[in-house]
Design an enzyme around this catalytic site. Structure first.
Site, PDB file in Angstrom:
ATOM      1  N   ASN A   1      -1.738  63.313  48.645  1.00  0.00           N
ATOM      2  CA  ASN A   1      -2.298  62.017  48.314  1.00  0.00           C
ATOM      3  C   ASN A   1      -2.307  61.778  46.807  1.00  0.00           C
ATOM      4  OD1 ASN A   1      -3.804  59.666  48.111  1.00  0.00           O
ATOM      5  ND2 ASN A   1      -5.168  60.208  49.777  1.00  0.00           N
ATOM      6  N   ASP A   2      -3.221  62.425  46.110  1.00  0.00           N
ATOM      7  CA  ASP A   2      -3.358  62.142  44.682  1.00  0.00           C
ATOM      8  C   ASP A   2      -2.074  62.429  43.899  1.00  0.00           C
ATOM      9  OD1 ASP A   2      -6.000  61.390  45.031  1.00  0.00           O
ATOM     10  OD2 ASP A   2      -6.719  63.452  44.821  1.00  0.00           O
TER      11      ASP A   2
END
Lengths: 456, 100
Positions: free
Chosen positions: A382-383
């Site tokens: 994600n990040d």
């Protein structure tokens, strides 16, 4: 302390084997030999210690050795590959605890004399104790026992005050001749508390750096206690690890573009701080569409993250990759330096599943290639693919180097739910026009894609 | 030990540690962290010395604790590192199936 040759020589041999072993571990070809050599060094050093003259409590010693060794051996054999990071954390914490306990015994005996000796004993105790409780917190967080990042009001002030208090008490211990047990106890209690308070607010995304930092801490603590005990082998092993660990920590922190002081003092908390509102919506697609998109693509880049690790999906993902390759699709894996919970964690998992090294690429190697990729498949990451890190200065992850998955023609994201990543920041990538979401656990999802691929 | 000799040892060991890590491929970062974690497990030797000189029951208890923790650090660190590195065995799977 004058020790006989039959103790000094094996200790020397141990220190030598540690250095040679560590050196071996720095290259894939010799890595296994490296750990084996270091292991021999450990056995030799421990065996020789039994021969040190005038030691008491040999029975207790053997019992403690057996308990610690068997317990840790069995638990380390059983643990899944995915859970390795927290195991490293907990064993590291134990080392720190051992260093602190050594200092406690030496201080309690009042046999440590001289300004330098007592100072190093106290510093080693402080670092070891912080590493002990801090590593336990890191373990609990990665193991999922502690879900939230606990933040005190004015956390940084509390941290600094507590640290000053512990250092002050330590100074008193150094300066006072034979400090009473109450003072020693207070010092250790506060040092242990400091480790807890500093680590609790740190989010899971920063844990790799923290574990590495505590690893370096424990090394230093061991080195300092080695001086107190007059054992050069401990000094050498401890300081080598302290220096290597510090460098490793810097490399990791650099990869995340987060200075170490930032991680320790202004942790990214659970809630998103700032960050612009993101326009657009997340668009879903089914496993069959994902399979078709990749089957008829020229080039697919897979970005694995922690989600793949927790779902144990690496074997399925490799099976899927093999099917795609049989169909003539070029598949590469892109690994962000801090993907997963430790640098290199994804590499280890993919290696376990049998993915050859030459398909696995670092951020610098592959980032330019996303522009030519038809599909970027993001599995539980994600990040590390959040384009906000490039553009939005108010975002807590601004400036972190990311994988440019958004530049691929199509982006498919396998994700368990709509939640945010560990940093708690919304991911702008998921809202872009060329991005499709495939909600579900990585393993069954990869399984479904495989089924569809086989029928195409 | 002569205090100043120890300072030389500190310095040389620090450079050694730094040099060893300076050129390590990213894929080995985790195993290397784990391996260095194992190496500071040598703290068990220090713990044995401390326990060996402990006299009161309290000192013995803390010393016992220290040895058990140190031994766990060494044993656990070894097994975890060995398991990770087992997957980097040259020729085992590397280059297995190339794309069709």
């Amino acid at each position: 302390m004058n020790l006989p040759l039959y103790v000094q020589l094996p200790w020397f041999l141990g220190a030598l084997l540690f250095i040679v072993g560590l050196k071996g571990m720095s290259s894939p070809a010799s890595a296994r030999q490296g750990i084996l050599r270091a292991g021999v060094g450990m056995v030799v050093a421990v065996a020789a210690t039994f021969l040190v003259p005038d030691l008491h409590n040999l029975g207790l010693m053997a019992l403690a050795l057996a308990l610690g060794t068997v317990g840790a051996w069995l638990s380390a054999k059983k643990v899944k590959m995915t859970d390795m990071p927290q195991m490293v954390a907990i064993y590291n914490g134990m080392g720190g605890g051992a260093a602190a306990a050594i200092a406690a015994v030496e201080l309690a005996r009042g046999e440590a004399h001289g300004l330098v000796t007592v100072t190093l004993a106290v510093i080693g105790a402080l670092i070891g104790a912080v590493s002990f409780t801090g590593s336990c917190v890191a373990f609990a967080k990665l193991q999922g026992l502690l879900k939230k990042a606990y933040r005190l009001p004015a956390q940084n002030v509390v941290n600094v005050l507590l640290a000053l208090l512990v250092v002050g008490l330590g100074a008193v211990l150094v300066l006072a001749e034979n400090a009473g047990p109450g003072l020693i106890l207070a010092f250790f209690a506060l040092a242990l508390l400091l480790g807890l308070v500093v680590t609790l607010p740190i989010g899971g995304a920063d844990m790799p750096v923290v574990i590495s930092l505590f690893n370096a801490f424990t090394g230093l603590a061991v080195g300092f206690e080695g001086y107190v005990l007059g054992s050069p082998a401990l000094i050498i092993a401890g300081i080598v690890v302290g220096a290597a660990g510090t460098l490793l920590t810097q490399l990791m922190a650099k990869a995340m573009n987060r200075p170490i002081s930032n991680i320790l003092f202004t942790p990214i908390s659970g809630a998103a701080q700032g960050g612009e509102a993101i326009a657009g919506s997340m668009k879903e697609l089914g496993a069959i569409d994902a399979a078709a998109m990749m089957r008829y693509a020229q080039k697919v880049i897979i970005v694995p993250g922690y989600g793949m690790a927790v779902a144990h999906a690496q074997h399925k993902v490799w099976e899927m990759t093999e099917l795609l390759e049989e169909a003539g699709v070029e598949v590469k894996f892109a690994i962000h330096p801090v993907a997963g919970r430790m640098p290199g964690h994804m590499n280890v998992l993919l290696a376990e599943a049998g993915v050859p090294y030459d398909k696995i690429f670092d951020l610098e190697e592959i980032n330019a290639e996303f522009g030519q990729a038809d599909v970027a498949l993001i599995i539980g990451a994600n990040d590390v693919v959040n384009p906000t890190a490039r553009t939005d200065k108010s975002s807590p992850i601004y400036g972190m180097p990311i994988l440019n998955a958004d530049q691929a023609q199509n982006v498919i994201v396998i994700k368990r739910g709509k939640g945010t990543g560990y940093s708690g920041v919304e991911n702008a990538l998921f809202y872009t026009d060329n991005c499709r979401m495939l909600y579900g656990d990585a393993q069954p999802m990869a399984g479904e894609i495989i089924q569809h691929l086989k029928s195409m | 030990m002569d205090g100043f000799i120890a300072i030389y040892i500190f310095m040389l060991a620090a450079f050694t540690g730094y040099e060893i890590i300076a050129r390590v491929p990213v894929i080995l970062h985790t195993p290397l962290m784990s391996g260095s974690n194992f190496i500071h497990g040598v703290v068990v030797v220090g713990a044995m010395l401390a326990l060996g000189r402990a006299e009161t029951p309290l000192e013995q208890a803390i010393g016992f604790f220290a040895v058990a923790l140190g031994a766990a650090n060494a044993a656990g660190g070894y097994v975890v590192t060995e398991r990770m590195l087992a997957m980097f065995q040259p020729g085992k799977r590397a280059g297995g199936k190339e794309g069709a």
